[in-house]
Design an enzyme around this catalytic site. Structure first.
Site, mmCIF file in Angstrom:
data_model
loop_
_atom_site.group_PDB
_atom_site.id
_atom_site.type_symbol
_atom_site.label_atom_id
_atom_site.label_comp_id
_atom_site.label_asym_id
_atom_site.label_seq_id
_atom_site.Cartn_x
_atom_site.Cartn_y
_atom_site.Cartn_z
ATOM 1 N N HIS A 81 -23.049 -7.039 -1.413
ATOM 2 C CA HIS A 81 -21.900 -6.134 -1.191
ATOM 3 C C HIS A 81 -20.637 -6.788 -0.941
ATOM 4 O O HIS A 81 -20.368 -7.880 -0.035
ATOM 5 C CB HIS A 81 -22.305 -5.187 0.284
ATOM 6 C CG HIS A 81 -21.169 -4.273 0.566
ATOM 7 N ND1 HIS A 81 -20.735 -3.426 -0.248
ATOM 8 C CD2 HIS A 81 -20.374 -4.259 1.932
ATOM 9 C CE1 HIS A 81 -19.670 -2.665 0.410
ATOM 10 N NE2 HIS A 81 -19.438 -3.167 1.739
ATOM 11 N N SER A 82 -19.457 -6.272 -1.545
ATOM 12 C CA SER A 82 -18.170 -6.750 -1.253
ATOM 13 C C SER A 82 -18.126 -8.423 -1.635
ATOM 14 O O SER A 82 -18.496 -8.631 -2.672
ATOM 15 C CB SER A 82 -17.692 -6.567 0.145
ATOM 16 O OG SER A 82 -16.084 -6.664 0.117
ATOM 17 N N MET A 83 -17.788 -9.285 -0.610
ATOM 18 C CA MET A 83 -17.827 -10.620 -0.882
ATOM 19 C C MET A 83 -19.296 -11.069 -1.307
ATOM 20 O O MET A 83 -19.472 -11.803 -2.361
ATOM 21 C CB MET A 83 -17.509 -11.551 0.286
ATOM 22 C CG MET A 83 -17.424 -13.137 0.184
ATOM 23 S SD MET A 83 -17.299 -14.070 1.613
ATOM 24 C CE MET A 83 -19.202 -13.962 1.923
#
Length: 264
Positions: A99-101
Site C-alpha cells: 500500500h502506498s510506499m
C-alpha cells in the site's frame, strides 16, 4: 560458525511477521505497509483471509520491534535487503501486496525477483499508488515539523495521538521523514521491463494522492494483464474497508486451481 548461522537466521526472521501461522496454507501473501507503517497494520487481516492463505507482513527496520535499528534511506538498498532474506520464504506459491510506499517497494521487489530468475508471485497487488510512469515528485520530507505532521494527518491514516503527544510524535518523526524521503527521492528505471505476472490495482475512489489516470497507468507494468478495483474512501480506505479489501484479495487469489498451488 554455528553462532554466525544463528545470527543470520535471527536477522532473516526480523523481516517477517506471521500473526496467524498456517503451515498447511497453499499460498503466502507478503504485505508491505505505507510510509511510517509497520507489520502490525496487517494484524487484523490474517483472520479475514481464508485458511488457504498465510499472511506474512514484511517488517522494515526502524519500527515496532525493530525500532532500535536505523531505517533504510533509499529504495535500491531497501529492495536489495528484502531480496537477500526473501528467498527461503519462496518455498510455495505466493503473492505480493503493498500500500502506498509499500506498493512501490513491492513492484521494485518483483522486478528484482524477475531479474534474478526466482519464482515470481502469482499476483502483484498494489494499493493507493500511481503507476511508475506517473511517479509523483514532492519534497514533503523537507517541510517543517508542523507542516509535515499536518500533511500526513490530512491523509487520515495516522493516529491523532501523534498530534496530541509530543513525545510520541518525536519518536515517530524520524521514521516518517525517512520513509517520505525514500519515496520522494525514488525514480523508477525508465527502461524497466513489464512484469510477467498479472497486477491487481486497488484504490480509494476519493484518494487525494491519486490523480485521474494514475491507477490506470499500472496497465503499462504487466505483460499478463491488469485489473482495477475501486473502493469507497480516501488514501487509507483500507481501514474502514478492511473486510471488502480482504474479500477482493481472496477472490483474486482464489482464481488459481488447487493444481496450480501444489507445494514444491
Amino acid at each position: 560458525m554455528l553462532n554466525e548461522i544463528r545470527q543470520l537466521q535471527q536477522y532473516q526472521q526480523r523481516w517477517f511477521r506471521r500473526f496467524t501461522e498456517r503451515p498447511r496454507a497453499r499460498l503466502r501473501l507478503f504485505c508491505l505497509a505505507h510510509a511510517g507503517g509497520g507489520a502490525r497494520f496487517f494484524a487484523n487481516w490474517a483472520q479475514l483471509l481464508p485458511e488457504s492463505i498465510e499472511l506474512v507482513a514484511i517488517q522494515l527496520p526502524g519500527r515496532e520491534e525493530r525500532i532500535d535499528e536505523p531505517p533504510i534511506e533509499h529504495m535500491t538498498p531497501l529492495v536489495s535487503a528484502i531480496s537477500n532474506v526473501l528467498q527461503p520464504w519462496l518455498d510455495r506459491p505466493y503473492a505480493m501486496f503493498g500500500h502506498s510506499m509499500g506498493a512501490a517497494v513491492a513492484h521494485e521487489l518483483c522486478l528484482s525477483i524477475q531479474r534474478q530468475g526466482l519464482p515470481l508471485p502469482l499476483r502483484l497487488l498494489v494499493s493507493g499508488r500511481e503507476g511508475p510512469s506517473r511517479n509523483h515528485s514532492s519534497k514533503l520530507h523537507k517541510a517543517s515539523d508542523e507542516d509535515f505532521l499536518a500533511a500526513i494527518m490530512a491523509l487520515g491514516g495516522t493516529s491523532p495521538a501523534l498530534r496530541e503527544s509530543p513525545e510520541l510524535f518525536t519518536l515517530a518523526l524520524p521514521v516518517l521523514r525517512n520513509d517520505y524521503r525514500l519515496i520522494e527521492t525514488y525514480h523508477p528505471n525508465p527502461r524497466r521491463p513489464p512484469l510477467s505476472l498479472p497486477i491487481e490495482v486497488l484504490f480509494g475512489q476519493d484518494d487525494p494522492e491519486l490523480h485521474p489516470g494514475d491507477a490506470q497507468a499500472w496497465t503499462l507494468e504487466s505483460s499478463q494483464g491488469v485489473r482495477l478495483h475501486g473502493f469507497h474512501g480516501g488514501h487509507f480506505y483500507l481501514t474502514p474497508q478492511r473486510q471488502a479489501v480482504t474479500q477482493c484479495i481472496s477472490r483474486c487469489l482464489g482464481e488459481y486451481s488447487p493444481e496450480s498451488l501444489e507445494m514444491p
